[in-house]
Write an enzyme that holds these catalytic residues in place. Structure first.
Site, mmCIF file in Angstrom:
data_model
loop_
_atom_site.group_PDB
_atom_site.id
_atom_site.type_symbol
_atom_site.label_atom_id
_atom_site.label_comp_id
_atom_site.label_asym_id
_atom_site.label_seq_id
_atom_site.Cartn_x
_atom_site.Cartn_y
_atom_site.Cartn_z
ATOM 1 N N GLU A 22 0.863 -1.199 0.000
ATOM 2 C CA GLU A 22 0.000 0.000 0.000
ATOM 3 C C GLU A 22 0.889 1.236 0.000
ATOM 4 O O GLU A 22 1.904 1.246 0.696
ATOM 5 C CB GLU A 22 -0.850 0.071 1.285
ATOM 6 C CG GLU A 22 -1.703 -1.142 1.548
ATOM 7 C CD GLU A 22 -2.277 -1.123 2.970
ATOM 8 O OE1 GLU A 22 -2.281 -0.068 3.637
ATOM 9 O OE2 GLU A 22 -2.710 -2.193 3.419
ATOM 10 N N LYS B 272 2.504 4.548 1.182
ATOM 11 C CA LYS B 272 2.614 5.103 2.544
ATOM 12 C C LYS B 272 2.307 6.598 2.451
ATOM 13 O O LYS B 272 3.097 7.366 1.910
ATOM 14 C CB LYS B 272 4.018 4.854 3.091
ATOM 15 C CG LYS B 272 4.139 5.278 4.527
ATOM 16 C CD LYS B 272 5.400 4.720 5.159
ATOM 17 C CE LYS B 272 5.479 5.075 6.618
ATOM 18 N NZ LYS B 272 5.450 6.517 6.856
ATOM 19 N N ASP C 27 1.881 10.383 3.360
ATOM 20 C CA ASP C 27 2.599 11.304 4.251
ATOM 21 C C ASP C 27 1.578 12.234 4.897
ATOM 22 O O ASP C 27 1.411 13.380 4.492
ATOM 23 C CB ASP C 27 3.623 12.090 3.422
ATOM 24 C CG ASP C 27 4.676 12.715 4.303
ATOM 25 O OD1 ASP C 27 4.662 12.445 5.525
ATOM 26 O OD2 ASP C 27 5.502 13.479 3.777
ATOM 27 N N TYR D 78 -6.309 1.831 6.738
ATOM 28 C CA TYR D 78 -5.386 0.741 6.415
ATOM 29 C C TYR D 78 -5.192 -0.286 7.518
ATOM 30 O O TYR D 78 -4.510 -1.280 7.328
ATOM 31 C CB TYR D 78 -4.025 1.289 5.978
ATOM 32 C CG TYR D 78 -3.336 2.232 6.946
ATOM 33 C CD1 TYR D 78 -2.942 1.808 8.205
ATOM 34 C CD2 TYR D 78 -3.059 3.537 6.575
ATOM 35 C CE1 TYR D 78 -2.300 2.669 9.073
ATOM 36 C CE2 TYR D 78 -2.425 4.409 7.439
ATOM 37 C CZ TYR D 78 -2.042 3.968 8.691
ATOM 38 O OH TYR D 78 -1.405 4.820 9.549
ATOM 39 N N LYS E 28 10.995 2.854 1.810
ATOM 40 C CA LYS E 28 10.980 4.297 1.610
ATOM 41 C C LYS E 28 11.478 4.681 0.213
ATOM 42 O O LYS E 28 12.332 3.995 -0.354
ATOM 43 C CB LYS E 28 11.883 4.989 2.657
ATOM 44 C CG LYS E 28 11.533 4.675 4.100
ATOM 45 C CD LYS E 28 10.127 5.049 4.478
ATOM 46 C CE LYS E 28 9.903 6.508 4.724
ATOM 47 N NZ LYS E 28 10.198 6.972 6.050
ATOM 48 N N CYS F 264 37.078 18.947 24.261
ATOM 49 C CA CYS F 264 35.643 19.245 24.233
ATOM 50 C C CYS F 264 35.442 20.757 24.097
ATOM 51 O O CYS F 264 35.975 21.528 24.895
ATOM 52 C CB CYS F 264 34.996 18.734 25.513
ATOM 53 S SG CYS F 264 33.284 19.242 25.683
ATOM 54 N N CYS G 147 33.659 21.971 27.658
ATOM 55 C CA CYS G 147 34.312 21.997 28.970
ATOM 56 C C CYS G 147 35.835 21.972 28.866
ATOM 57 O O CYS G 147 36.528 22.098 29.871
ATOM 58 C CB CYS G 147 33.825 20.827 29.833
ATOM 59 S SG CYS G 147 34.453 19.238 29.291
ATOM 60 N N CYS H 278 34.056 13.327 24.787
ATOM 61 C CA CYS H 278 34.588 14.191 25.835
ATOM 62 C C CYS H 278 34.774 13.347 27.089
ATOM 63 O O CYS H 278 33.909 12.552 27.441
ATOM 64 C CB CYS H 278 33.578 15.302 26.081
ATOM 65 S SG CYS H 278 33.785 16.117 27.653
ATOM 66 N N CYS I 175 31.354 18.279 32.580
ATOM 67 C CA CYS I 175 30.975 18.825 31.271
ATOM 68 C C CYS I 175 29.496 19.220 31.302
ATOM 69 O O CYS I 175 28.614 18.362 31.373
ATOM 70 C CB CYS I 175 31.226 17.800 30.161
ATOM 71 S SG CYS I 175 30.736 18.433 28.549
#
Ligand code: 5U1
Length: 692
Positions: free
Chosen positions: A128, A130, A132, A239, A327, A421, A424, A439, A445
């Site tokens: 079927e 799909k 949106d 569906y 998809k 990082c 931090c 990190c 952090c």
């Protein structure tokens, strides 16, 4: 007069009506702002709703007051506010994805393997398109439409019955042969042609322009005033189903026929296929028709046709094993890479984010995209200043596909990935077998702690109303919440909260009440909320199911620190937990600070013991080991069935095993079961008992 009284609006003078309108409109504008922009509602949903409807009534009595800027004319951004919550009797599922033909082939192979169906036998598949749009669930009782809800998080949606009643494709009554209770599910969408017209009108009225038909459908469905929804020509394809008091068909194809007899729309280009070739031909055929259809689709859904096979296949997490969404390829666009920033995640991962010249891809403006990790940047040879191809597919984060080398400017510069990082300053390191640099700052952090807090209060974790990412970030920045337990100590800071801009008595009390409401939490949600590396919802559930209570789980985790001990072996015996997950889990529990967080949370919360599904089943809470060859069902099917019945499935026999199911060829495990005097049955007995 008080604007609480809706019955007497007609008797007002126009001047008084204007004054009442100004007051109510200002109040609603303020509530909208508090809710949408500040993430801090100041009135309950019911109060908001009542005020909104009083304003509608006033405008009905004095239509001249229904101006474009009235809150009743709000379009677009969804007032999630105001809609009652609805628990779905049966969860609304999500779908796994297939991105190419190979994935689809594997899907069919998995089904055959699971059901032990040979290549010579046909497995029928319904394909079927799909759509949106927005998934909804429609409940009919005695053949009458009584409630319609959004999907929400799958378990709980919003009651949008009044708006759904305005859609012509949703029958008010079903023919007499419908079961007493019938929940019909499907996708509501706005046709492309109607979307274009709507945007034209919106533009003429200086109103919000919708980015795509899906957003327009969402905005239309979530109107507080259903007369606005009624002006949008929404449609729906049915569906699937939720609760049914009697079966309506023995196949998906039969179901579609049955609901179309009841007045629903079944998608006309759906087809029944009998082989992988037919399935893939349908995909290509629908792909070719895609542009000329009057609705957006983003793929093709394949479902095993026979419902008895669907039942046997069951689910993994929240997705059915018997269905998948194939998809369509992602939509792409070209733009300029202006820079690269680093985002630090809750487990310390450093993710490079491409800052892009804004560009529209598939109807959505994109200005950021992920570059995944430093190897990806090097592999793709992406440089700042490059013209890049980006893509987005569905709701996933947009990605940088590649640079267009022919367009590379001479000043384009390579990016040097940081080794410390950016938040931090701690060293950021990479394990030999890991693509991600992390990190090492841990607790110091602030990026990690704020990301952990965001996760802690997120929808699938503690899900505290009014405490979203925005507020938790602000509270963290102002030292109100440093760790998870502080969330549940916020009541002690009521006075400080009241001093914050935009926070009044009511909004603070609402927030504290919402926090109190979440002091009761299920064990699996609790474990998930901790944000331990590799412990997603499914694994958290496995742990909750295995250990049952927070006390038992913690004791087991502390005993499992001994890698030679039984508790460690038990942990690894959980089907779905391997060494890597176990090590991340144990490392988390081993850290003093995390143990302190767990102690604090245990003291502040009521963590409910895991309730095994079907607690009335004879297998609920039992540990079962399957060994030897099973001849009537595959090992996966047996395991799935045992878990559905509330049992735990283990890979090895120990004193904790309750039952061993032994097929031909069972060796050392059956022997050990005999030594330990554990009940051992054969496959036929297992089938008889599990079907009882
Ligand atoms: N066409 C279609 N879309 N869709 C979405 N069928 C379909 N089925 C779904 C979903 C989520 O779920 C069922 C497999 C239960």
């Amino acid at each position: 007069m008080s604007h609480d009284d809706t019955t007497s609006f007609e008797s007002l003078s126009e001047a008084d009506a204007r004054a009442a309108h100004t007051e109510m409109a200002a109040a609603l504008h303020a509530h909208n702002e508090a809710y949408y922009q500040d993430d801090a509602p100041v009135v309950s949903d019911a109060e908001y709703d009542a005020l909104f409807h009083r304003l509608v009534a006033l405008e009905d009595a004095f239509p001249i007051l229904r101006t474009e800027d009235s809150p009743t004319q709000r379009v677009g951004a969804a007032p999630a506010h105001g809609f009652a919550k609805v628990q779905h009797a049966i969860p609304m599922l999500s779908l796994g994805n297939a991105f190419d033909d190979e994935d689809v082939g594997e899907f069919l192979t998995r089904i055959r393997r699971f059901l032990s169906i040979g290549e010579d036998e046909t497995v029928e598949i319904v394909g079927e398109p799909k759509i949106d749009g927005l998934s909804v669930s429609l409940r009919y009782e005695g053949g009458v439409f009584v409630r319609g809800a959004t999907r929400g998080d799958g378990a709980e949606g919003e009651d949008i019955t009044a708006n759904l009643r305005t859609i012509g494709d949703i029958p008010e009554t079903l023919a007499g042969d419908a079961p007493d209770i019938a929940e019909i599910r499907g996708e509501v969408y706005l046709p492309k042609s109607a979307f274009n017209e709507l945007n034209q009108t919106q533009e003429e009225n200086g109103a919000k322009i919708f980015a795509n038909p899906r957003n327009a459908a969402a905005g239309s469905l979530r109107q507080m005033d259903s007369s606005i929804t009624a002006q949008r020509p929404l449609r729906m394809f049915a569906y699937s189903w939720g609760e049914l008091s009697a079966d309506v068909a023995d196949s998906q194809w039969g179901f579609l026929q049955r609901v179309s007899d009841w007045g629903f729309q079944k998608n006309p280009i759906s087809r029944l296929c009998r082989s992988l070739e037919e399935v893939l031909a349908l995909y290509r055929d629908i792909g070719e028709q895609r542009a000329s259809l009057d609705y957006d689709i983003d793929g093709v859904v394949y479902k095993v046709n026979q419902i008895d096979l669907q039942r046997r296949l069951g689910f993994v997490s929240r997705a059915p094993r018997w269905a998948i969404a194939h998809k369509f390829p992602a939509e792409q666009a070209t733009t300029t890479l202006n820079g690269i920033d680093i985002q630090v995640g809750r487990t310390g991962s450093l993710t490079p984010v491409a800052r892009l010249e804004p560009v529209t891809v598939g109807g959505v403006v994109v200005s950021n995209a992920t570059l995944h990790n430093e190897d990806e940047i090097a592999r793709k040879d992406v440089r700042i200043g490059d013209t890049v191809i980006i893509q987005r597919a569905g709701d996933v984060i947009p990605q940088v596909v590649r640079p267009i080398l022919e367009k590379r400017p001479s000043e384009a510069r390579t990016y040097t990935f940081p080794t410390s990082c950016p938040v931090c300053g701690s060293e950021a390191v990479r394990d030999v077998d890991e693509a991600v640099r992390r990190c090492t700052g841990g607790l110091i952090c602030s990026a990690q702690s704020v990301e952990r807090l965001k996760h802690f209060v997120s929808r699938n974790a503690f899900d505290i109303e009014g405490l979203g990412a925005k507020n938790i970030t602000a509270f963290h920045a102002d030292d109100l919440v440093n760790g998870p337990a502080d969330v549940f100590r916020l009541a002690e800071k009521r006075e400080t909260l009241l001093e914050r801009e935009g926070w009044g008595e009511q909004s603070v009390d609402n927030l504290l009440a919402a926090i109190d409401e979440r002091r009761n939490i299920e064990l699996d949600r609790f474990i998930y909320a901790l944000g331990i590396r590799q412990i997603g919802q499914a694994t958290a559930r496995l742990l909750a199911r295995t250990y049952g209570t927070v006390e038992a789980w913690r004791t087991a985790m502390s005993e499992a620190q001994d890698r030679d001990g039984e508790a460690y072996q038990d942990l690894l015996n959980i089907d779905g937990i391997g060494v890597s997950v176990a090590e991340d889990l144990l490392a988390f529990v081993h850290e003093d600070h995390n143990r302190q967080v767990l102690d604090d949370l245990e003291a502040l919360l009521d963590i409910a013991a895991f309730e095994a599904p079907q607690s009335d089943s004879a297998f609920s809470g039992k540990t079962i080991v399957f060994t030897g060859t099973l001849e009537k069902m595959t090992r996966s099917e047996a395991k799935a069935r045992a878990e559905t019945l509330g049992a735990k499935v283990s890979g090895s026999v120990s004193s904790k095993t309750d039952l061993v199911v032994a097929g031909p060829g069972a060796g050392s495990k059956a022997k050990k079961a005999a030594e330990l005097d554990i009940e051992t049955i054969d496959e036929d007995e297992w089938i008889a008992r599990s079907e009882a």
